[in-house]
Design an enzyme around this catalytic site. Structure first.
Site, PDB file in Angstrom:
ATOM      1  N   GLN A 241     -32.107  -3.404  -3.110  1.00 52.03           N
ATOM      2  CA  GLN A 241     -32.915  -2.407  -2.418  1.00 52.03           C
ATOM      3  C   GLN A 241     -32.611  -1.722  -1.067  1.00 52.03           C
ATOM      4  O   GLN A 241     -32.423  -2.625  -0.038  1.00 52.03           O
ATOM      5  CB  GLN A 241     -34.405  -2.804  -2.448  1.00 52.03           C
ATOM      6  CG  GLN A 241     -35.102  -2.733  -3.793  1.00 52.03           C
ATOM      7  CD  GLN A 241     -36.679  -3.354  -3.777  1.00 52.03           C
ATOM      8  OE1 GLN A 241     -36.948  -3.868  -2.667  1.00 52.03           O
ATOM      9  NE2 GLN A 241     -36.987  -3.063  -4.684  1.00 52.03           N
ATOM     10  N   LYS A 322      -5.644   1.003  -2.542  1.00 49.85           N
ATOM     11  CA  LYS A 322      -4.994   2.041  -1.887  1.00 49.85           C
ATOM     12  C   LYS A 322      -3.595   2.020  -2.759  1.00 49.85           C
ATOM     13  O   LYS A 322      -3.023   3.202  -2.962  1.00 49.85           O
ATOM     14  CB  LYS A 322      -4.613   1.842  -0.634  1.00 49.85           C
ATOM     15  CG  LYS A 322      -5.681   1.858   0.380  1.00 49.85           C
ATOM     16  CD  LYS A 322      -5.514   1.890   1.711  1.00 49.85           C
ATOM     17  CE  LYS A 322      -6.766   1.960   2.696  1.00 49.85           C
ATOM     18  NZ  LYS A 322      -6.485   2.128   4.224  1.00 49.85           N
ATOM     19  N   ASP A 359      -4.529   7.747   6.551  1.00 48.65           N
ATOM     20  CA  ASP A 359      -4.448   6.638   7.485  1.00 48.65           C
ATOM     21  C   ASP A 359      -3.105   6.851   8.302  1.00 48.65           C
ATOM     22  O   ASP A 359      -3.225   6.258   9.371  1.00 48.65           O
ATOM     23  CB  ASP A 359      -4.451   5.461   6.401  1.00 48.65           C
ATOM     24  CG  ASP A 359      -5.657   4.926   6.069  1.00 48.65           C
ATOM     25  OD1 ASP A 359      -6.632   5.025   6.325  1.00 48.65           O
ATOM     26  OD2 ASP A 359      -5.510   4.128   5.019  1.00 48.65           O
ATOM     27  N   ALA A 479      -6.567  -2.996  12.521  1.00 45.32           N
ATOM     28  CA  ALA A 479      -7.251  -1.987  11.673  1.00 45.32           C
ATOM     29  C   ALA A 479      -8.580  -2.399  11.395  1.00 45.32           C
ATOM     30  O   ALA A 479      -9.665  -1.436  11.144  1.00 45.32           O
ATOM     31  CB  ALA A 479      -6.432  -2.032  10.492  1.00 45.32           C
ATOM     32  N   GLN A 509      -8.952   8.970  10.833  1.00 48.80           N
ATOM     33  CA  GLN A 509      -8.636   9.175   9.435  1.00 48.80           C
ATOM     34  C   GLN A 509      -9.810  10.009   8.450  1.00 48.80           C
ATOM     35  O   GLN A 509      -9.739  10.462   7.651  1.00 48.80           O
ATOM     36  CB  GLN A 509      -8.385   8.044   8.593  1.00 48.80           C
ATOM     37  CG  GLN A 509      -9.169   6.906   8.602  1.00 48.80           C
ATOM     38  CD  GLN A 509     -10.435   7.203   7.477  1.00 48.80           C
ATOM     39  OE1 GLN A 509     -10.152   7.427   6.590  1.00 48.80           O
ATOM     40  NE2 GLN A 509     -11.455   6.289   7.854  1.00 48.80           N
TER      41      GLN A 509
END
Length: 536
Positions: A241, A322, A359, A479, A509
């Protein structure tokens, strides 16, 4: 019409789903799990202040609950409509006493004119039959509920369940399943839409667990009678929830309708993503009817096959998909193909999925700004620089490709040396093992770029490289942006390097993705202001 005929209910895809708006608007319900009547009365007021339309009073949570004394206090003093739920342990609740006493309490709630009571399917037919005389003089509406704590059945099985529930004489039906896969919610969406289009039965349809979160967030789009939002984290009555605040402010469920386009981030894990807190306000800023959700995915190809309806317009792609995305797209933009990784998927008007990579430019431009901050004043900040990239996955490929394209000498360090070699060969770089990195100091003024998830919450004490090995770097990029200052960045700063947070790559990005999603200029100032507020 037969419940399972038409509407695409028997298919495995959601592409043929006919969507209908809520008949009376989807209500936001706060489930209250207080242990005393006094605390529950206080929570009702808090729920109203937080934007709830209705509250579910889980009286099975109240210690030493006395229906004859406590129900009048809870019902007669209410400031919001109430659902009285006295859930037995055989249906996942806390009540372990005599069943006749529990049923008598629900009957009393009808006499006291509770707005709704929740009755489990197992006992609903007999209970509703026994209340026929009281119901004629009461405005109480009966919700007949069923909870599956193990799985989500097929649309056909759920359809048969709904027919049984409707046959009890329910005013409202509620079925709740458990997600073992993010695509499980599609079965529930199909049935929910069908109940509104064909059966006209007010329906609450939800899927428990983090993989079922989207069922709660998209309830208004598919015509749900209500969806649940807690007062705060830790006060859930069922797994998965969200909070009322997130429902109202982050996901803007008040504005959602059947035409709302759906975007989101695909990953595993995905709960750390700040994407919803950035894209949703940006959609609002330009008046774009859309919502951005977290999708906790196990199989990318399966996900794209199931959620292929036109209203599912596009997705951000993060770890570990990716590279998979490259194979799952019908077409891939040239730079993404050269990089070998996709971080953005757009569903084109012809139904084809097209892959992009935002990216690369985001990370490289952020690193270039870091180089300028370190004292460089020329027009090609990376030209001739030695750039060490940690990681050989999708983000690592983007960094290596981008740095090489900007004239840097690139070295790939990866735990799996063979993967490092493959990436190095593809971009014309050198490969070293991750273990070698701690003693790799061929020169000073190098650039370090971590593309892995090492150091991400909750493993905030992890770092991909010892502090002693950082002295040869003038710029260090990570990153990871949760936490905002990773151990790697903190130790790099202490070692004298200019540090570049993954949050800067994230915003850049995201701006690129937003423009691909909407076909409109991104509200950059709004998005940067939001990101600034994320910083400590």
């Amino acid at each position: 019409m037969d419940y399972l005929s038409g509407g695409g209910l028997a298919t495995a895809r959601i592409s043929d789903l006919a969507m209908s708006p809520p008949q009376n608007g989807t209500m936001l319900c706060a489930p209250l799990v207080a242990e005393s009547v006094e605390e529950m009365l206080h929570q009702i007021k808090a729920a109203k202040a937080s934007g709830a339309d209705v509250v579910e009073l889980r009286v099975d949570y109240i210690n030493s609950f006395q229906p004859g004394v406590d129900l009048p206090r809870l019902i007669e003093g209410r400031v919001l409509p109430v659902i009285i739920t006295y859930r037995p342990n055989w249906e996942g609740g806390l009540y372990e006493g005599d069943e006749a006493a529990r049923v008598a309490a629900l009957s009393l709630a009808i006499e006291l004119q509770a707005d709704f009571i929740d009755v489990e399917l197992q006992v609903a037919e007999d209970f509703i039959a026994s209340q026929s005389s009281k119901r004629s003089s009461s405005s109480t509406r009966i919700i007949v509920s069923n909870h599956n704590y193990h799985t989500t059945p097929s649309s056909e099985e759920i359809g048969r369940l709904v027919a049984r529930m409707q046959a009890t004489g329910a005013d409202i039906i509620k079925f709740v399943t458990t997600a073992n896969n993010v695509v499980d919610s599609a079965n529930v969406f199909r049935v929910l839409a069908h109940t509104q289009l064909s059966l006209k039965v007010p329906t609450i349809a939800l899927v428990m667990g983090q993989k079922g979160l989207i069922s709660r967030l998209l309830s208004p789009k598919f015509g749900g009678f209500l969806t649940f939002g807690t007062l705060s984290s830790g006060k859930e009555s069922a797994p998965g929830q969200p909070t009322l605040t997130d429902l109202v402010r982050t996901y803007r469920l008040r504005e959602m309708d059947c035409d709302t386009r759906v975007y989101g981030i695909i990953g595993n894990p995905v709960g750390h993503s700040k994407g919803p807190y950035l894209h949703n306000p940006a959609f609002e800023a330009i008046g774009y009817n859309a919502v951005y959700l977290p999708f906790l995915v196990d199989n990318l190809a399966e996900f794209l096959s199931v959620y292929s309806a036109p209203d599912f317009g596009g997705f951000s792609v993060t770890i570990p998909f990716k590279e998979d995305a490259l194979k799952c797209c019908d077409e891939v933009e040239s730079s993404a193909k050269a990089i070998g990784a996709v971080n953005t998927i757009i569903r084109r008007a012809d139904g084809k999925f097209v892959g992009y990579n935002t990216d690369c430019e985001a990370a490289i431009s952020a690193i270039e700004d870091g180089v300028r901050e370190s004292g460089y004043h020329g027009s090609q900040p990376l030209s001739g620089k030695l750039c060490v990239v940690i990681g050989a996955g999708g983000a690592g490929k983007a960094l290596a490709f981008g740095a090489k394209h900007r004239g840097a000498r690139v070295v790939i360090a990866n735990r799996n040396f063979e993967r490092a070699k493959v990436l190095a060969e593809s971009v014309g770089a050198e490969a070293i093992s991750l273990e070698t990195l701690s003693s790799f100091q061929p020169e000073t003024g190098m650039i370090l770029a971590n593309s892995t998830s090492v150091g991400m919450q909750p493993n905030v004490q992890d770092t991909p490289i010892p502090k002693a090995a950082l002295k040869g770097y003038s710029v260090v990029f990570d990153a990871v942006y949760t936490p905002l200052e990773t151990r790697l960045l903190r130790e790099a700063k202490e070692s004298g390097a200019v540090v570049v947070s993954g949050l800067e790559m994230f915003i850049r990005q995201a701006i690129g993705q937003f423009e691909l999603f909407t076909g409109q200029p991104a509200p950059k100032s709004v998005m940067r202001e939001i990101v600034a507020k994320m910083a400590p």
